[in-house]
Write a protein that holds these residues in place. Sequence first.
Motif, PDB file in Angstrom:
ATOM      1  N   GLU A 183       0.821  -1.215   0.000  1.00  0.00           N
ATOM      2  CA  GLU A 183       0.000   0.000   0.000  1.00  0.00           C
ATOM      3  C   GLU A 183       0.859   1.272   0.000  1.00  0.00           C
ATOM      4  O   GLU A 183       0.359   2.351  -0.303  1.00  0.00           O
ATOM      5  CB  GLU A 183      -0.939   0.019   1.200  1.00  0.00           C
ATOM      6  N   ALA A 184       2.128   1.152   0.321  1.00  0.00           N
ATOM      7  CA  ALA A 184       3.022   2.319   0.412  1.00  0.00           C
ATOM      8  C   ALA A 184       3.720   2.639  -0.906  1.00  0.00           C
ATOM      9  O   ALA A 184       4.489   3.592  -0.971  1.00  0.00           O
ATOM     10  CB  ALA A 184       4.055   2.084   1.508  1.00  0.00           C
ATOM     11  N   ARG A 185       3.453   1.887  -1.965  1.00  0.00           N
ATOM     12  CA  ARG A 185       4.185   2.089  -3.219  1.00  0.00           C
ATOM     13  C   ARG A 185       4.012   3.494  -3.789  1.00  0.00           C
ATOM     14  O   ARG A 185       4.977   4.108  -4.212  1.00  0.00           O
ATOM     15  CB  ARG A 185       3.785   1.040  -4.247  1.00  0.00           C
ATOM     16  N   ASP A 186       2.790   4.008  -3.798  1.00  0.00           N
ATOM     17  CA  ASP A 186       2.579   5.363  -4.339  1.00  0.00           C
ATOM     18  C   ASP A 186       3.308   6.399  -3.495  1.00  0.00           C
ATOM     19  O   ASP A 186       3.934   7.323  -4.023  1.00  0.00           O
ATOM     20  CB  ASP A 186       1.088   5.701  -4.417  1.00  0.00           C
ATOM     21  N   ASP A 187       3.195   6.252  -2.164  1.00  0.00           N
ATOM     22  CA  ASP A 187       3.899   7.183  -1.272  1.00  0.00           C
ATOM     23  C   ASP A 187       5.414   7.069  -1.446  1.00  0.00           C
ATOM     24  O   ASP A 187       6.129   8.071  -1.399  1.00  0.00           O
ATOM     25  CB  ASP A 187       3.542   6.919   0.194  1.00  0.00           C
ATOM     26  N   ALA A 188       5.902   5.843  -1.662  1.00  0.00           N
ATOM     27  CA  ALA A 188       7.341   5.640  -1.858  1.00  0.00           C
ATOM     28  C   ALA A 188       7.802   6.320  -3.144  1.00  0.00           C
ATOM     29  O   ALA A 188       8.857   6.953  -3.179  1.00  0.00           O
ATOM     30  CB  ALA A 188       7.668   4.147  -1.900  1.00  0.00           C
ATOM     31  N   ALA A 189       6.994   6.229  -4.191  1.00  0.00           N
ATOM     32  CA  ALA A 189       7.341   6.879  -5.456  1.00  0.00           C
ATOM     33  C   ALA A 189       7.392   8.396  -5.292  1.00  0.00           C
ATOM     34  O   ALA A 189       8.311   9.054  -5.792  1.00  0.00           O
ATOM     35  CB  ALA A 189       6.330   6.491  -6.535  1.00  0.00           C
ATOM     36  N   THR A 190       6.423   8.941  -4.567  1.00  0.00           N
ATOM     37  CA  THR A 190       6.406  10.380  -4.317  1.00  0.00           C
ATOM     38  C   THR A 190       7.607  10.799  -3.479  1.00  0.00           C
ATOM     39  O   THR A 190       8.248  11.813  -3.752  1.00  0.00           O
ATOM     40  CB  THR A 190       5.097  10.780  -3.606  1.00  0.00           C
ATOM     41  N   GLN A 214      12.813  13.620  -3.560  1.00  0.00           N
ATOM     42  CA  GLN A 214      14.088  13.519  -2.845  1.00  0.00           C
ATOM     43  C   GLN A 214      13.898  13.617  -1.328  1.00  0.00           C
ATOM     44  O   GLN A 214      14.639  14.272  -0.623  1.00  0.00           O
ATOM     45  CB  GLN A 214      15.073  14.565  -3.351  1.00  0.00           C
ATOM     46  N   GLY A 215      12.866  12.948  -0.861  1.00  0.00           N
ATOM     47  CA  GLY A 215      12.624  12.859   0.579  1.00  0.00           C
ATOM     48  C   GLY A 215      11.823  13.995   1.184  1.00  0.00           C
ATOM     49  O   GLY A 215      11.612  14.036   2.387  1.00  0.00           O
ATOM     50  N   GLN A 216      11.328  14.892   0.357  1.00  0.00           N
ATOM     51  CA  GLN A 216      10.588  16.043   0.877  1.00  0.00           C
ATOM     52  C   GLN A 216       9.138  15.713   1.227  1.00  0.00           C
ATOM     53  O   GLN A 216       8.570  16.309   2.133  1.00  0.00           O
ATOM     54  CB  GLN A 216      10.627  17.203  -0.138  1.00  0.00           C
ATOM     55  N   ILE A 217       8.530  14.792   0.495  1.00  0.00           N
ATOM     56  CA  ILE A 217       7.124  14.445   0.718  1.00  0.00           C
ATOM     57  C   ILE A 217       7.061  13.044   1.300  1.00  0.00           C
ATOM     58  O   ILE A 217       7.492  12.074   0.680  1.00  0.00           O
ATOM     59  CB  ILE A 217       6.320  14.533  -0.596  1.00  0.00           C
ATOM     60  N   ARG A 218       6.497  12.954   2.507  1.00  0.00           N
ATOM     61  CA  ARG A 218       6.402  11.680   3.218  1.00  0.00           C
ATOM     62  C   ARG A 218       4.934  11.386   3.498  1.00  0.00           C
ATOM     63  O   ARG A 218       4.323  12.053   4.304  1.00  0.00           O
ATOM     64  CB  ARG A 218       7.169  11.748   4.529  1.00  0.00           C
ATOM     65  N   GLY A 219       4.402  10.374   2.835  1.00  0.00           N
ATOM     66  CA  GLY A 219       3.005  10.006   3.026  1.00  0.00           C
ATOM     67  C   GLY A 219       2.811   9.084   4.218  1.00  0.00           C
ATOM     68  O   GLY A 219       3.744   8.448   4.706  1.00  0.00           O
ATOM     69  N   ALA A 249       4.789   1.868   6.494  1.00  0.00           N
ATOM     70  CA  ALA A 249       5.605   0.786   5.925  1.00  0.00           C
ATOM     71  C   ALA A 249       7.032   0.815   6.466  1.00  0.00           C
ATOM     72  O   ALA A 249       7.602  -0.237   6.792  1.00  0.00           O
ATOM     73  CB  ALA A 249       5.624   0.888   4.398  1.00  0.00           C
ATOM     74  N   LEU A 250       7.619   2.002   6.589  1.00  0.00           N
ATOM     75  CA  LEU A 250       8.983   2.105   7.129  1.00  0.00           C
ATOM     76  C   LEU A 250       9.039   1.584   8.567  1.00  0.00           C
ATOM     77  O   LEU A 250       9.955   0.832   8.923  1.00  0.00           O
ATOM     78  CB  LEU A 250       9.475   3.549   7.053  1.00  0.00           C
ATOM     79  N   ALA A 251       8.056   1.975   9.362  1.00  0.00           N
ATOM     80  CA  ALA A 251       8.011   1.501  10.754  1.00  0.00           C
ATOM     81  C   ALA A 251       7.819  -0.018  10.786  1.00  0.00           C
ATOM     82  O   ALA A 251       8.465  -0.724  11.580  1.00  0.00           O
ATOM     83  CB  ALA A 251       6.890   2.209  11.507  1.00  0.00           C
ATOM     84  N   LEU A 279      15.032   2.396   1.546  1.00  0.00           N
ATOM     85  CA  LEU A 279      13.856   1.563   1.792  1.00  0.00           C
ATOM     86  C   LEU A 279      12.729   1.917   0.824  1.00  0.00           C
ATOM     87  O   LEU A 279      12.048   1.041   0.308  1.00  0.00           O
ATOM     88  CB  LEU A 279      13.386   1.711   3.242  1.00  0.00           C
ATOM     89  N   ALA A 280      12.544   3.215   0.571  1.00  0.00           N
ATOM     90  CA  ALA A 280      11.509   3.628  -0.371  1.00  0.00           C
ATOM     91  C   ALA A 280      11.803   3.066  -1.762  1.00  0.00           C
ATOM     92  O   ALA A 280      10.902   2.593  -2.465  1.00  0.00           O
ATOM     93  CB  ALA A 280      11.401   5.153  -0.408  1.00  0.00           C
TER      94      ALA A 280
END
Length: 106
Positions: free
Chosen positions: A58-65, A70-75, A81-83, A99-100
Amino acid sequence: MNKSLRLIAAAALIGCATGAYATSFVYTTDLSVRATGATSDGTSDLSNSFKDDKIVLEARDDAATFVASQGQIRGAHLEAALAHIRSKLPTLAANDQQLAQAILTI
Protein backbone atom coordinates in the motif's frame (compact mmCIF):
# COMPACT_ATOMS: atom_id res chain seq x y z
CA MET A 1 72.43 21.50 -14.35
CA ASN A 2 70.43 23.21 -11.65
CA LYS A 3 67.46 23.56 -14.01
CA SER A 4 67.56 19.85 -14.92
CA LEU A 5 67.67 18.87 -11.26
CA ARG A 6 64.63 21.03 -10.54
CA LEU A 7 62.71 19.46 -13.43
CA ILE A 8 63.54 15.96 -12.20
CA ALA A 9 62.51 16.86 -8.66
CA ALA A 10 59.25 18.41 -9.89
CA ALA A 11 58.48 15.35 -12.00
CA ALA A 12 59.15 13.07 -9.02
CA LEU A 13 56.84 15.12 -6.78
CA ILE A 14 54.08 15.09 -9.38
CA GLY A 15 54.50 11.34 -9.79
CA CYS A 16 54.23 10.80 -6.02
CA ALA A 17 51.19 13.05 -5.74
CA THR A 18 49.47 11.28 -8.63
CA GLY A 19 50.13 7.92 -6.99
CA ALA A 20 48.63 9.14 -3.73
CA TYR A 21 45.50 10.37 -5.49
CA ALA A 22 45.16 7.12 -7.40
CA THR A 23 45.53 5.07 -4.22
CA SER A 24 43.02 7.27 -2.44
CA PHE A 25 40.62 6.88 -5.37
CA VAL A 26 40.99 3.09 -5.29
CA TYR A 27 40.27 2.94 -1.55
CA THR A 28 37.30 5.29 -1.83
CA THR A 29 35.87 3.40 -4.79
CA ASP A 30 36.39 0.07 -3.06
CA LEU A 31 34.57 1.27 0.06
CA SER A 32 31.73 2.70 -2.03
CA VAL A 33 31.31 -0.54 -3.95
CA ARG A 34 31.27 -2.60 -0.75
CA ALA A 35 28.71 -0.27 0.86
CA THR A 36 26.52 -0.35 -2.24
CA GLY A 37 26.76 -4.12 -2.37
CA ALA A 38 25.74 -4.45 1.27
CA THR A 39 22.82 -2.08 0.78
CA SER A 40 21.79 -3.85 -2.40
CA ASP A 41 21.85 -7.22 -0.63
CA GLY A 42 19.76 -5.80 2.21
CA THR A 43 17.19 -4.22 -0.07
CA SER A 44 16.98 -7.40 -2.17
CA ASP A 45 16.21 -9.32 1.00
CA LEU A 46 13.62 -6.67 1.81
CA SER A 47 11.99 -7.01 -1.62
CA ASN A 48 11.73 -10.78 -1.23
CA SER A 49 10.55 -10.66 2.40
CA PHE A 50 7.73 -8.18 1.87
CA LYS A 51 6.43 -8.96 -1.62
CA ASP A 52 3.06 -10.11 -0.22
CA ASP A 53 2.88 -7.69 2.72
CA LYS A 54 -0.22 -5.49 2.49
CA ILE A 55 1.24 -2.60 4.52
CA VAL A 56 4.31 -2.40 2.30
CA LEU A 57 2.39 -2.82 -0.96
CA GLU A 58 0.00 0.00 0.00
CA ALA A 59 3.02 2.32 0.41
CA ARG A 60 4.19 2.09 -3.22
CA ASP A 61 2.58 5.36 -4.34
CA ASP A 62 3.90 7.18 -1.27
CA ALA A 63 7.34 5.64 -1.86
CA ALA A 64 7.34 6.88 -5.46
CA THR A 65 6.41 10.38 -4.32
CA PHE A 66 9.08 10.27 -1.60
CA VAL A 67 11.79 9.21 -4.07
CA ALA A 68 10.68 11.70 -6.72
CA SER A 69 10.67 14.57 -4.20
CA GLN A 70 14.09 13.52 -2.84
CA GLY A 71 12.62 12.86 0.58
CA GLN A 72 10.59 16.04 0.88
CA ILE A 73 7.12 14.44 0.72
CA ARG A 74 6.40 11.68 3.22
CA GLY A 75 3.00 10.01 3.03
CA ALA A 76 1.22 8.19 5.83
CA HIS A 77 1.39 4.83 4.04
CA LEU A 78 5.14 5.18 3.59
CA GLU A 79 5.65 6.09 7.25
CA ALA A 80 3.64 3.02 8.29
CA ALA A 81 5.60 0.79 5.93
CA LEU A 82 8.98 2.10 7.13
CA ALA A 83 8.01 1.50 10.75
CA HIS A 84 6.68 -1.96 9.86
CA ILE A 85 9.84 -2.92 7.95
CA ARG A 86 12.13 -1.71 10.73
CA SER A 87 10.11 -3.64 13.33
CA LYS A 88 10.41 -6.84 11.28
CA LEU A 89 14.08 -6.34 10.34
CA PRO A 90 15.69 -4.41 13.21
CA THR A 91 19.25 -5.06 11.99
CA LEU A 92 18.62 -3.72 8.47
CA ALA A 93 21.01 -0.82 7.86
CA ALA A 94 19.17 1.18 5.21
CA ASN A 95 18.01 4.77 5.24
CA ASP A 96 14.51 5.93 4.31
CA GLN A 97 15.49 6.68 0.71
CA GLN A 98 16.91 3.18 0.23
CA LEU A 99 13.86 1.56 1.79
CA ALA A 100 11.51 3.63 -0.37
CA GLN A 101 13.43 2.54 -3.46
CA ALA A 102 13.26 -1.07 -2.33
CA ILE A 103 9.47 -0.76 -1.86
CA LEU A 104 9.25 0.39 -5.48
CA THR A 105 10.96 -2.80 -6.64
CA ILE A 106 8.40 -5.04 -4.97
